[in-house]
Design a protein around this motif. Structure first.
Motif, short mmCIF file in Angstrom:
data_model
loop_
_atom_site.label_atom_id
_atom_site.label_comp_id
_atom_site.label_asym_id
_atom_site.label_seq_id
_atom_site.Cartn_x
_atom_site.Cartn_y
_atom_site.Cartn_z
N TRP A 140 -57.54 8.53 -3.59
CA TRP A 140 -56.07 8.58 -3.64
C TRP A 140 -55.48 7.21 -3.98
O TRP A 140 -54.48 7.12 -4.71
CB TRP A 140 -55.51 9.05 -2.30
N LEU A 141 -56.11 6.15 -3.48
CA LEU A 141 -55.62 4.80 -3.78
C LEU A 141 -55.79 4.48 -5.26
O LEU A 141 -54.88 3.90 -5.88
CB LEU A 141 -56.38 3.78 -2.92
N ARG A 142 -56.96 4.87 -5.83
CA ARG A 142 -57.18 4.62 -7.26
C ARG A 142 -56.21 5.42 -8.11
O ARG A 142 -55.70 4.93 -9.13
CB ARG A 142 -58.63 4.96 -7.63
N ARG A 143 -55.93 6.67 -7.69
CA ARG A 143 -54.96 7.48 -8.43
C ARG A 143 -53.56 6.87 -8.36
O ARG A 143 -52.81 6.89 -9.36
CB ARG A 143 -54.94 8.91 -7.86
N PHE A 144 -53.22 6.36 -7.18
CA PHE A 144 -51.89 5.73 -7.04
C PHE A 144 -51.77 4.51 -7.95
O PHE A 144 -50.76 4.31 -8.61
CB PHE A 144 -51.66 5.33 -5.58
N ILE A 145 -52.85 3.67 -7.97
CA ILE A 145 -52.81 2.47 -8.81
C ILE A 145 -52.72 2.85 -10.28
O ILE A 145 -51.99 2.21 -11.06
CB ILE A 145 -54.06 1.61 -8.54
N LYS A 146 -53.42 3.92 -10.66
CA LYS A 146 -53.42 4.35 -12.07
C LYS A 146 -52.07 4.90 -12.48
O LYS A 146 -51.58 4.65 -13.59
CB LYS A 146 -54.51 5.40 -12.27
N HIS A 147 -51.44 5.67 -11.59
CA HIS A 147 -50.14 6.30 -11.92
C HIS A 147 -49.02 5.71 -11.04
O HIS A 147 -48.10 6.43 -10.63
CB HIS A 147 -50.22 7.81 -11.69
N ARG A 148 -49.13 4.42 -10.78
CA ARG A 148 -48.20 3.80 -9.83
C ARG A 148 -46.74 3.97 -10.23
O ARG A 148 -45.89 4.35 -9.41
CB ARG A 148 -48.52 2.31 -9.71
N ASP A 149 -46.39 3.68 -11.46
CA ASP A 149 -45.00 3.72 -11.90
C ASP A 149 -44.40 5.11 -11.74
O ASP A 149 -43.27 5.28 -11.27
CB ASP A 149 -44.88 3.27 -13.36
N SER A 150 -45.18 6.14 -12.12
CA SER A 150 -44.68 7.51 -12.00
C SER A 150 -44.47 7.90 -10.55
O SER A 150 -43.47 8.55 -10.18
CB SER A 150 -45.67 8.48 -12.66
N VAL A 151 -45.42 7.49 -9.69
CA VAL A 151 -45.31 7.82 -8.26
C VAL A 151 -44.09 7.13 -7.64
O VAL A 151 -43.32 7.76 -6.90
CB VAL A 151 -46.59 7.42 -7.52
N LEU A 152 -43.90 5.86 -7.96
CA LEU A 152 -42.77 5.12 -7.39
C LEU A 152 -41.43 5.68 -7.86
O LEU A 152 -40.49 5.79 -7.07
CB LEU A 152 -42.88 3.64 -7.74
N LEU A 153 -41.34 6.02 -9.12
CA LEU A 153 -40.09 6.60 -9.62
C LEU A 153 -39.82 7.96 -9.00
O LEU A 153 -38.67 8.31 -8.70
CB LEU A 153 -40.13 6.71 -11.15
N GLY A 154 -40.91 8.74 -8.78
CA GLY A 154 -40.74 10.03 -8.12
C GLY A 154 -40.26 9.88 -6.69
O GLY A 154 -39.37 10.60 -6.22
#
Length: 342
Positions: free
Chosen positions: A4-18
């Motif tokens: 989950w941490l690697r996925r967050f780092i990979k898609h960080r911008d999308s997750v933060l904007l969401g």
């Protein structure tokens, strides 16, 4: 967890904007949670008796009446109270006090409260006499009749008109309700004559010494009149000089467990009010909209942050260092070149 941490780092911008969008939507709904805290409610009583027309106070170098000085102080006090505080304005004249309205929250009703204070006028009084001691019983009754408990802050010069003596001094031994009240003394120790005004607010003379003397006979102990003032206009040598009754108010507050302070400035009044006990402690909603909005802002800022902040800071420092050195080197070469041709 690592996945989950690697996925967050990979898609960080999308997750933060969401997350920012979700937080903003939550803030729009204005959520709140029940929270038990102190409720501060004040009953600000304004003396509008005729002695408050005495011109012995100063605001910004200009001589003003006690009433104008009191209004300015009440404006400043209300303007300094935090949101969530509730206020009611009361009027004192004769031997009674009347509430203008039930306590209302100051931020939602700020303009209305300040407008009430701005339009305080001696012509609103229902009696020409001024019986501060007698008014305490009525004040306690008015406070008990308010929609919620309130602390009393009394703005007055302490003038008793006609003057008190053994027959017309109310016994306060059985008085209940004055605990933690504040009496703010308005007026000077030097004093001045009390102007007698017409209905159009024009000075037609000054109150005489006889106006403050008790009439003889049964009037001096009558519960209905409690003394009546002489209504004649004073001559040049017979003007009654009104002074702030500081010693009297100190004695009065000691009798009922209240506190007296001199109204030199609004800061002293606010300090005394903050020292008062809260009117009550109750459960009230604690808004969470500001917290969600802050989290949304942090998420948006996070999208602009580097994935490796320390590494990025080091790189930026190297770039700045290199740029500064190159500029200094170029400048020194230019100066040497100019000196050579000179």
């Amino acid at each position: 967890m690592n996945i989950w941490l690697r996925r967050f780092i990979k898609h960080r911008d999308s997750v933060l904007l969401g997350l920012a969008l979700l937080f903003l939507l939550g803030a729009i709904l204005r959520p709140s949670i029940p929270f038990k805290h102190n409720i501060y409610t004040y009953f600000l009583v304004a003396d509008i008796s005729q002695s408050m027309n005495t011109k012995d106070m100063v605001i910004r170098g200009k001589k003003v009446t006690r009433l104008a000085y009191m209004q300015n102080m009440m404006h400043e006090v209300v303007g300094s109270l935090p949101c969530g505080t509730k206020v009611s304005i009361g009027l004192f004249a004769g031997n009674s006090v009347a509430a203008m309205y039930s306590p209302i929250e100051i931020c939602q009703n700020f303009a209305a409260i300040q407008d009430t204070i701005e339009h305080l006028d001696w012509r609103m009084a229902w009696s020409g006499n001024s019986r501060l001691r007698e008014s305490l019983f009525v004040t306690a009754k008015v406070v008990r009749g308010l929609s919620e408990p309130a602390q009393v802050v009394y703005f007055t010069d302490g003038e008793e008109a006609p003057k008190l003596h053994a027959f017309n001094t109310k016994n306060l031994e059985e008085f209940q309700g004055g605990d933690d009240w504040i009496f703010v003394g308005i007026g000077s120790e030097e004093g001045d004559a009390i102007p007698k005004l017409s209905e159009d607010n024009q000075v037609i003379g000054y109150w005489s010494n006889e106006s403050f003397a008790m009439q003889p006979g049964i009037a001096q102990i009558s519960e209905s009149t409690l003394g009546v003032r002489d209504d004649n206009v004073a001559g040049d040598n017979d003007r009654y000089i009104s002074k702030m009754a500081a010693e009297y108010m100190q004695s009065l507050t000691q009798e009922i467990g209240a506190k007296y302070i001199k109204g030199d400035n609004s800061y002293n009044v606010l300090q005394a009010m903050r020292a008062q006990k809260p009117a009550r402690r109750d459960i009230a909603p604690l808004p969470l909209g500001w917290l969600l909005a802050t989290l949304a802002g942090l998420c948006i800022v996070g999208t602009y942050a580097s994935r490796h902040p320390l590494r990025q800071i080091k790189q930026n420092l190297k770039i700045y260092h290199h740029e500064i050195r190159s500029r200094l080197f170029t400048r020194s070469e230019a100066i040497a070149h100019d000196n050579h041709f000179q």
